[in-house]
Design a protein around this motif. Structure first.
Motif, PDB file in Angstrom:
ATOM      1  N   PHE A 158      -2.818  -0.899  -7.748  1.00 14.13           N
ATOM      2  CA  PHE A 158      -3.091  -2.336  -7.674  1.00 14.13           C
ATOM      3  C   PHE A 158      -2.123  -3.064  -8.593  1.00 14.13           C
ATOM      4  CE2 PHE A 158      -7.060  -0.521  -6.227  1.00 14.13           C
ATOM      5  CZ  PHE A 158      -7.502  -1.400  -5.252  1.00 14.13           C
ATOM      6  N   GLU A 187      -3.147  -9.065  -8.407  1.00 16.79           N
ATOM      7  CA  GLU A 187      -4.308  -8.797  -7.543  1.00 16.79           C
ATOM      8  C   GLU A 187      -5.569  -8.622  -8.386  1.00 16.79           C
ATOM      9  OE1 GLU A 187      -1.587  -6.386  -4.278  1.00 16.79           O
ATOM     10  OE2 GLU A 187      -2.728  -5.268  -5.773  1.00 16.79           O
ATOM     11  N   ILE A 188      -5.433  -7.901  -9.484  1.00 23.40           N
ATOM     12  CA  ILE A 188      -6.576  -7.668 -10.366  1.00 23.40           C
ATOM     13  C   ILE A 188      -7.033  -8.977 -10.993  1.00 23.40           C
ATOM     14  CG2 ILE A 188      -7.344  -6.497 -12.474  1.00 23.40           C
ATOM     15  CD1 ILE A 188      -5.218  -4.289 -11.737  1.00 23.40           C
ATOM     16  N   THR A 227     -10.093  -5.432  -3.784  1.00 26.94           N
ATOM     17  CA  THR A 227      -9.837  -5.367  -5.214  1.00 26.94           C
ATOM     18  C   THR A 227     -11.126  -5.583  -6.000  1.00 26.94           C
ATOM     19  OG1 THR A 227      -7.620  -6.229  -4.775  1.00 26.94           O
ATOM     20  CG2 THR A 227      -8.341  -6.196  -7.071  1.00 26.94           C
TER      21      THR A 227
END
Length: 81
Positions: free
Chosen positions: A43, A47-48, A10
């Motif tokens: 994504f 997660e980001i 990521t």
């Protein structure tokens, strides 16, 4: 995405999103623009956000709550080719 990407995957995706804005160390970029690109690639927001937090902790990004974030010189040096 079939399986959740690890944090480094990521982070790399964020770096690629930043690179699309031709940003160098010390310059700002639209954080939401990068996040939107990643969301469109599958994504998840969590997660980001986790990856962004990791990048701030490493001194690669400065996020002030505005729509812009700053890529630090250290972050620029850490960007993959």
């Amino acid at each position: 995405m079939a399986t959740a990407p690890d944090n480094e995957t990521t982070v790399n995706a964020i770096f690629h999103g930043i690179a699309a804005y031709n940003v160098r160390g010390g310059e700002t970029f639209p954080l939401q623009g990068v996040a939107t690109k990643l969301l469109n690639k599958g994504f998840k927001a969590e997660e980001i956000n986790n990856a962004l937090s990791s990048m701030v902790e490493r001194g690669w990004l400065e996020v002030s709550g505005s729509p812009l974030a700053r890529l630090t010189k250290l972050g620029y040096e850490a960007m993959p080719d």
